[in-house]
Write a protein that holds these residues in place. Structure first.
Motif, PDB file in Angstrom:
ATOM      1  N   THR A   1      -0.710   5.245   9.209  1.00  0.00           N
ATOM      2  CA  THR A   1      -1.127   4.043   8.459  1.00  0.00           C
ATOM      3  C   THR A   1      -1.080   4.389   6.975  1.00  0.00           C
ATOM      4  O   THR A   1      -1.832   5.262   6.543  1.00  0.00           O
ATOM      5  CB  THR A   1      -2.592   3.650   8.801  1.00  0.00           C
ATOM      6  OG1 THR A   1      -2.739   3.619  10.210  1.00  0.00           O
ATOM      7  CG2 THR A   1      -2.980   2.307   8.216  1.00  0.00           C
ATOM      8  N   PRO A   2      -0.211   3.716   6.207  1.00  0.00           N
ATOM      9  CA  PRO A   2      -0.006   4.180   4.828  1.00  0.00           C
ATOM     10  C   PRO A   2      -1.126   3.750   3.879  1.00  0.00           C
ATOM     11  O   PRO A   2      -0.881   3.555   2.688  1.00  0.00           O
ATOM     12  CB  PRO A   2       1.309   3.502   4.447  1.00  0.00           C
ATOM     13  CG  PRO A   2       1.281   2.227   5.228  1.00  0.00           C
ATOM     14  CD  PRO A   2       0.588   2.542   6.527  1.00  0.00           C
ATOM     15  N   THR A   3      -2.340   3.602   4.403  1.00  0.00           N
ATOM     16  CA  THR A   3      -3.425   3.168   3.523  1.00  0.00           C
ATOM     17  C   THR A   3      -4.782   3.464   4.146  1.00  0.00           C
ATOM     18  O   THR A   3      -4.885   4.017   5.245  1.00  0.00           O
ATOM     19  CB  THR A   3      -3.271   1.657   3.189  1.00  0.00           C
ATOM     20  OG1 THR A   3      -4.167   1.319   2.142  1.00  0.00           O
ATOM     21  CG2 THR A   3      -3.514   0.777   4.401  1.00  0.00           C
ATOM     22  N   SER A   4      -5.818   3.075   3.412  1.00  0.00           N
ATOM     23  CA  SER A   4      -7.213   3.234   3.833  1.00  0.00           C
ATOM     24  C   SER A   4      -7.947   2.052   3.208  1.00  0.00           C
ATOM     25  O   SER A   4      -7.376   1.325   2.381  1.00  0.00           O
ATOM     26  CB  SER A   4      -7.776   4.523   3.233  1.00  0.00           C
ATOM     27  OG  SER A   4      -7.647   4.457   1.817  1.00  0.00           O
ATOM     28  N   TYR A   5      -9.212   1.886   3.556  1.00  0.00           N
ATOM     29  CA  TYR A   5      -9.994   0.807   2.924  1.00  0.00           C
ATOM     30  C   TYR A   5      -9.923   0.931   1.393  1.00  0.00           C
ATOM     31  O   TYR A   5      -9.620  -0.034   0.691  1.00  0.00           O
ATOM     32  CB  TYR A   5     -11.459   0.863   3.406  1.00  0.00           C
ATOM     33  CG  TYR A   5     -12.402   0.166   2.444  1.00  0.00           C
ATOM     34  CD1 TYR A   5     -12.275  -1.199   2.184  1.00  0.00           C
ATOM     35  CD2 TYR A   5     -13.376   0.879   1.749  1.00  0.00           C
ATOM     36  CE1 TYR A   5     -13.105  -1.832   1.267  1.00  0.00           C
ATOM     37  CE2 TYR A   5     -14.201   0.251   0.839  1.00  0.00           C
ATOM     38  CZ  TYR A   5     -14.056  -1.103   0.589  1.00  0.00           C
ATOM     39  OH  TYR A   5     -14.863  -1.726  -0.326  1.00  0.00           O
ATOM     40  N   HIS A   6     -10.193   2.153   0.886  1.00  0.00           N
ATOM     41  CA  HIS A   6     -10.269   2.319  -0.573  1.00  0.00           C
ATOM     42  C   HIS A   6      -8.953   1.951  -1.266  1.00  0.00           C
ATOM     43  O   HIS A   6      -8.954   1.309  -2.309  1.00  0.00           O
ATOM     44  CB  HIS A   6     -10.620   3.767  -0.927  1.00  0.00           C
ATOM     45  CG  HIS A   6     -12.000   4.169  -0.495  1.00  0.00           C
ATOM     46  ND1 HIS A   6     -13.122   3.462  -0.828  1.00  0.00           N
ATOM     47  CD2 HIS A   6     -12.428   5.230   0.241  1.00  0.00           C
ATOM     48  CE1 HIS A   6     -14.194   4.064  -0.324  1.00  0.00           C
ATOM     49  NE2 HIS A   6     -13.795   5.134   0.333  1.00  0.00           N
TER      50      HIS A   6
ATOM     51  N   TYR B   1       0.841  -1.206   0.000  1.00  0.00           N
ATOM     52  CA  TYR B   1       0.000   0.000   0.000  1.00  0.00           C
ATOM     53  C   TYR B   1       0.878   1.259   0.000  1.00  0.00           C
ATOM     54  O   TYR B   1       0.572   2.244  -0.667  1.00  0.00           O
ATOM     55  CB  TYR B   1      -0.960  -0.006   1.196  1.00  0.00           C
ATOM     56  CG  TYR B   1      -1.614  -1.355   1.408  1.00  0.00           C
ATOM     57  CD1 TYR B   1      -2.189  -2.027   0.324  1.00  0.00           C
ATOM     58  CD2 TYR B   1      -1.633  -1.977   2.652  1.00  0.00           C
ATOM     59  CE1 TYR B   1      -2.762  -3.282   0.493  1.00  0.00           C
ATOM     60  CE2 TYR B   1      -2.201  -3.221   2.826  1.00  0.00           C
ATOM     61  CZ  TYR B   1      -2.760  -3.876   1.751  1.00  0.00           C
ATOM     62  OH  TYR B   1      -3.319  -5.108   1.912  1.00  0.00           O
ATOM     63  N   SER B   2       1.969   1.172   0.764  1.00  0.00           N
ATOM     64  CA  SER B   2       2.916   2.288   0.841  1.00  0.00           C
ATOM     65  C   SER B   2       3.452   2.654  -0.536  1.00  0.00           C
ATOM     66  O   SER B   2       3.535   3.821  -0.892  1.00  0.00           O
ATOM     67  CB  SER B   2       4.116   1.828   1.658  1.00  0.00           C
ATOM     68  OG  SER B   2       4.220   2.505   2.797  1.00  0.00           O
ATOM     69  N   GLU B   3       3.806   1.625  -1.292  1.00  0.00           N
ATOM     70  CA  GLU B   3       4.342   1.867  -2.641  1.00  0.00           C
ATOM     71  C   GLU B   3       3.319   2.578  -3.511  1.00  0.00           C
ATOM     72  O   GLU B   3       3.637   3.516  -4.235  1.00  0.00           O
ATOM     73  CB  GLU B   3       4.671   0.532  -3.329  1.00  0.00           C
ATOM     74  CG  GLU B   3       6.060   0.029  -3.045  1.00  0.00           C
ATOM     75  CD  GLU B   3       6.253  -1.386  -3.581  1.00  0.00           C
ATOM     76  OE1 GLU B   3       5.648  -1.735  -4.619  1.00  0.00           O
ATOM     77  OE2 GLU B   3       7.002  -2.131  -2.926  1.00  0.00           O
ATOM     78  N   ALA B   4       2.071   2.104  -3.436  1.00  0.00           N
ATOM     79  CA  ALA B   4       1.018   2.715  -4.257  1.00  0.00           C
ATOM     80  C   ALA B   4       0.790   4.162  -3.815  1.00  0.00           C
ATOM     81  O   ALA B   4       0.635   5.067  -4.646  1.00  0.00           O
ATOM     82  CB  ALA B   4      -0.274   1.913  -4.126  1.00  0.00           C
ATOM     83  N   LEU B   5       0.809   4.366  -2.498  1.00  0.00           N
ATOM     84  CA  LEU B   5       0.614   5.720  -1.979  1.00  0.00           C
ATOM     85  C   LEU B   5       1.731   6.634  -2.487  1.00  0.00           C
ATOM     86  O   LEU B   5       1.481   7.767  -2.907  1.00  0.00           O
ATOM     87  CB  LEU B   5       0.598   5.667  -0.444  1.00  0.00           C
ATOM     88  CG  LEU B   5       0.374   6.985   0.275  1.00  0.00           C
ATOM     89  CD1 LEU B   5      -1.019   7.543  -0.037  1.00  0.00           C
ATOM     90  CD2 LEU B   5       0.533   6.813   1.790  1.00  0.00           C
ATOM     91  N   ASP B   6       2.965   6.118  -2.474  1.00  0.00           N
ATOM     92  CA  ASP B   6       4.100   6.910  -2.963  1.00  0.00           C
ATOM     93  C   ASP B   6       3.901   7.309  -4.424  1.00  0.00           C
ATOM     94  O   ASP B   6       4.242   8.418  -4.822  1.00  0.00           O
ATOM     95  CB  ASP B   6       5.414   6.130  -2.823  1.00  0.00           C
ATOM     96  CG  ASP B   6       5.887   6.114  -1.375  1.00  0.00           C
ATOM     97  OD1 ASP B   6       5.358   6.925  -0.577  1.00  0.00           O
ATOM     98  OD2 ASP B   6       6.765   5.296  -1.040  1.00  0.00           O
TER      99      ASP B   6
END
Ligand code: GLU
Length: 296
Positions: A205-210, A86-91
């Motif tokens: 938290t490097p993410t969310s449900y979505h 998720y972290s990678e996608a957020l980045d």
């Protein structure tokens, strides 16, 4: 999905309370569709909320699903084991300048929206009934953002919706084989702007449900997302994120919700419809299936 690959279904509960009849229904619809299409049935444990999701609840959940007679490929995917994905996608989204830090508390949001309404401004709610984010941090420059981030280490990260829509620069849609709350079905247009600048991650938290749901559907190769109708409008932002992150587009099927006797949505704290309570009261898996419309 290639022409001869089997369809892939998933049931994705969160271990933050006891499974109830609604979960049983969703799991069984997925399982049955997988069986009918000679597809695969996967389980995903959506436990990014490290406070509310607990190992003992996960254990009970797996036991309830087994008791119902469901069989999934092992091991199930546990989201808390994959924060790096998720972290990678957020980045990626941060690098595209589509994410900003926001600092208003819930109360500040409420007060700001009340003030806007009192001065005659119409303010939209998102499909879940929460007001769209009224803050202005999306317009701040890098120094302002940085300064406030140091001031408030705990904050939310939001997707800049207008920028994201511009980035994608095409109309989004999805194929719905069930139906939405307004009987939407077939090829449905997606209107992610209805969610405004939604929270895509938190500073801790490097993410969310979505975000995690679209990453996991892609990483698990899910071809058919089958879930309750209450998540129909969430598909609008799921399609946007899939497009922004270059992820494949599954087919969607939103099914009926099992409601409590008073017509309300079942909740995980409504003890009497939990599978555990029903089982303790002497019900068999067959009774449960009959109760929610599965002939056995
Ligand atoms: N974890 C979500 C829930 O328990 C379901 C997510 C989904 O099916 O997309 O409501």
């Amino acid at each position: 999905m290639t022409a001869d690959a089997p369809p892939v279904f998933r049931f994705a509960p969160s271990p933050n309370g006891a499974l109830h009849l609604g979960h049983a229904y969703s799991a069984l619809v997925n399982f049955q569709m997988a069986q009918e299409t000679k597809g695969r049935f996967l389980l995903r444990i959506e436990d990014i909320d490290r406070v509310r999701c607990r190992p003992e609840l996960e254990k009970d959940m797996l036991e309830d699903l087994e008791w119902l007679g469901l069989e999934w490929e092992t091991p199930p995917r546990r989201q808390s084991d994959h924060f790096n994905n998720y972290s990678e996608a957020l980045d990626t989204l941060i690098c595209e300048d589509l994410v900003y830090a926001s600092f208003m508390s819930r109360k500040e949001i409420r007060d700001s929206v009340t003030a806007k309404k009192q001065s005659g401004i119409k303010w939209q709610n998102d499909p879940d009934g929460s007001p769209l984010y009224p803050g202005s941090e999306r317009e701040w420059n890098a120094q302002q953002q940085e300064a406030e981030r140091n001031n408030s280490p705990l904050h939310n990260l939001r997707l800049n919706m207008n920028a994201a829509i511009k980035h994608v620069s095409k109309n989004l849609s999805f194929v719905e084989t069930g139906s939405g709350p307004e009987q939407e079905t077939g090829v449905c247009a997606a209107y992610p702007e209805k969610w405004g600048d939604f929270v895509i991650a938190r500073s801790d938290t490097p993410t969310s449900y979505h975000l995690s749901v679209v990453i996991d559907d892609a990483l698990q190769g899910i071809t058919h997302v089958v879930r309750g109708r209450d998540l129909f409008y969430a598909t609008y932002v799921h399609r946007l994120l899939q497009e922004l992150l270059g992820l494949p587009e599954p087919e969607y099927h939103h099914h009926d919700l099992i409601l409590a006797n008073d017509g309300r949505k079942l909740s995980k704290s409504a003890g009497d419809t939990s599978l555990r309570a029903l089982r303790r009261a002497g019900m068999t898996p067959q009774d449960i299936k009959r109760l929610i419309g599965f002939s056995t």
